[in-house]
Scaffold this motif. Structure first.
Motif, PDB file in Angstrom:
ATOM      1  N   ALA A  22       0.871  -1.177   0.000  1.00  0.00           N
ATOM      2  CA  ALA A  22       0.000   0.000   0.000  1.00  0.00           C
ATOM      3  C   ALA A  22       0.905   1.222   0.000  1.00  0.00           C
ATOM      4  O   ALA A  22       1.879   1.281   0.760  1.00  0.00           O
ATOM      5  N   VAL A  23       0.602   2.186  -0.858  1.00  0.00           N
ATOM      6  CA  VAL A  23       1.372   3.427  -0.908  1.00  0.00           C
ATOM      7  C   VAL A  23       0.487   4.541  -0.376  1.00  0.00           C
ATOM      8  O   VAL A  23      -0.562   4.840  -0.941  1.00  0.00           O
ATOM      9  N   LEU A  24       0.902   5.121   0.734  1.00  0.00           N
ATOM     10  CA  LEU A  24       0.178   6.217   1.369  1.00  0.00           C
ATOM     11  C   LEU A  24       0.900   7.508   1.003  1.00  0.00           C
ATOM     12  O   LEU A  24       1.974   7.808   1.520  1.00  0.00           O
ATOM     13  N   HIS A  33       8.643   6.168  -5.511  1.00  0.00           N
ATOM     14  CA  HIS A  33       8.666   4.907  -4.773  1.00  0.00           C
ATOM     15  C   HIS A  33       7.953   3.809  -5.561  1.00  0.00           C
ATOM     16  O   HIS A  33       8.400   2.666  -5.587  1.00  0.00           O
ATOM     17  N   ILE A  34       6.847   4.138  -6.197  1.00  0.00           N
ATOM     18  CA  ILE A  34       6.126   3.158  -7.020  1.00  0.00           C
ATOM     19  C   ILE A  34       7.025   2.656  -8.142  1.00  0.00           C
ATOM     20  O   ILE A  34       7.064   1.457  -8.422  1.00  0.00           O
ATOM     21  N   SER A  35       7.780   3.550  -8.763  1.00  0.00           N
ATOM     22  CA  SER A  35       8.674   3.120  -9.842  1.00  0.00           C
ATOM     23  C   SER A  35       9.728   2.149  -9.318  1.00  0.00           C
ATOM     24  O   SER A  35      10.126   1.222 -10.023  1.00  0.00           O
ATOM     25  N   TYR A  36      10.193   2.323  -8.083  1.00  0.00           N
ATOM     26  CA  TYR A  36      11.135   1.369  -7.485  1.00  0.00           C
ATOM     27  C   TYR A  36      10.450   0.037  -7.221  1.00  0.00           C
ATOM     28  O   TYR A  36      11.009  -1.031  -7.482  1.00  0.00           O
ATOM     29  N   ILE A  37       9.248   0.096  -6.669  1.00  0.00           N
ATOM     30  CA  ILE A  37       8.500  -1.127  -6.340  1.00  0.00           C
ATOM     31  C   ILE A  37       8.265  -1.968  -7.583  1.00  0.00           C
ATOM     32  O   ILE A  37       8.356  -3.201  -7.541  1.00  0.00           O
ATOM     33  N   LEU A  38       7.985  -1.318  -8.701  1.00  0.00           N
ATOM     34  CA  LEU A  38       7.687  -2.036  -9.942  1.00  0.00           C
ATOM     35  C   LEU A  38       8.867  -2.846 -10.470  1.00  0.00           C
ATOM     36  O   LEU A  38       8.685  -3.730 -11.305  1.00  0.00           O
ATOM     37  N   LYS A  39      10.055  -2.602  -9.955  1.00  0.00           N
ATOM     38  CA  LYS A  39      11.243  -3.340 -10.401  1.00  0.00           C
ATOM     39  C   LYS A  39      11.332  -4.740  -9.800  1.00  0.00           C
ATOM     40  O   LYS A  39      12.174  -5.530 -10.198  1.00  0.00           O
ATOM     41  N   LEU A  60      -1.701   5.791 -11.000  1.00  0.00           N
ATOM     42  CA  LEU A  60      -2.357   4.719 -11.760  1.00  0.00           C
ATOM     43  C   LEU A  60      -1.790   4.627 -13.173  1.00  0.00           C
ATOM     44  O   LEU A  60      -1.555   3.534 -13.688  1.00  0.00           O
ATOM     45  N   SER A  61      -1.545   5.767 -13.775  1.00  0.00           N
ATOM     46  CA  SER A  61      -0.968   5.811 -15.112  1.00  0.00           C
ATOM     47  C   SER A  61       0.432   5.189 -15.123  1.00  0.00           C
ATOM     48  O   SER A  61       0.786   4.436 -16.029  1.00  0.00           O
ATOM     49  N   LEU A  62       1.209   5.470 -14.092  1.00  0.00           N
ATOM     50  CA  LEU A  62       2.547   4.896 -13.964  1.00  0.00           C
ATOM     51  C   LEU A  62       2.479   3.377 -13.853  1.00  0.00           C
ATOM     52  O   LEU A  62       3.244   2.654 -14.500  1.00  0.00           O
TER      53      LEU A  62
END
Length: 100
Positions: A22-24, A33-39, A60-62
């Protein structure tokens, strides 16, 4: 967080166990941070929380840009609503605003 140097990332399960994230806070830093998580294949962004709809839309777009076939995460606008899903979250990433 570079994967080769981070001991926590090295210990992530590789046997198809997904860690539900979950990203708050989905502003600029949250999106980074989402871009790091996606790796990491073991991490799944299942929840986004932010009161600003444009930040949510960009996050969401990312997610869709990186993984077009993923299930859309649950979107909530405040932390109290996010806590209603506490048993569905394995990792909470809190990205608060930097105030000086």
């Amino acid at each position: 967080f570079p994967p080769t140097n981070n001991p926590i990332i090295k210990r992530l399960p590789s046997n198809n166990i997904m860690i539900r994230v979950a990203v708050l806070g989905c502003g600029m830093m949250g999106q980074e941070h989402i871009s790091y998580i996606l790796k990491y294949a073991s991490l799944s962004v299942d929840f986004l929380c932010d009161p600003n709809q444009s930040s949510i839309d960009t996050a969401l777009s990312l997610l869709k840009q990186d993984q077009p076939d993923i299930k859309s995460p649950t979107v909530v606008s405040d932390e109290k609503e996010l806590l209603e899903h506490v048993y569905d979250i394995d990792l909470l990433v809190i990205v608060s605003q930097l105030l000086s």
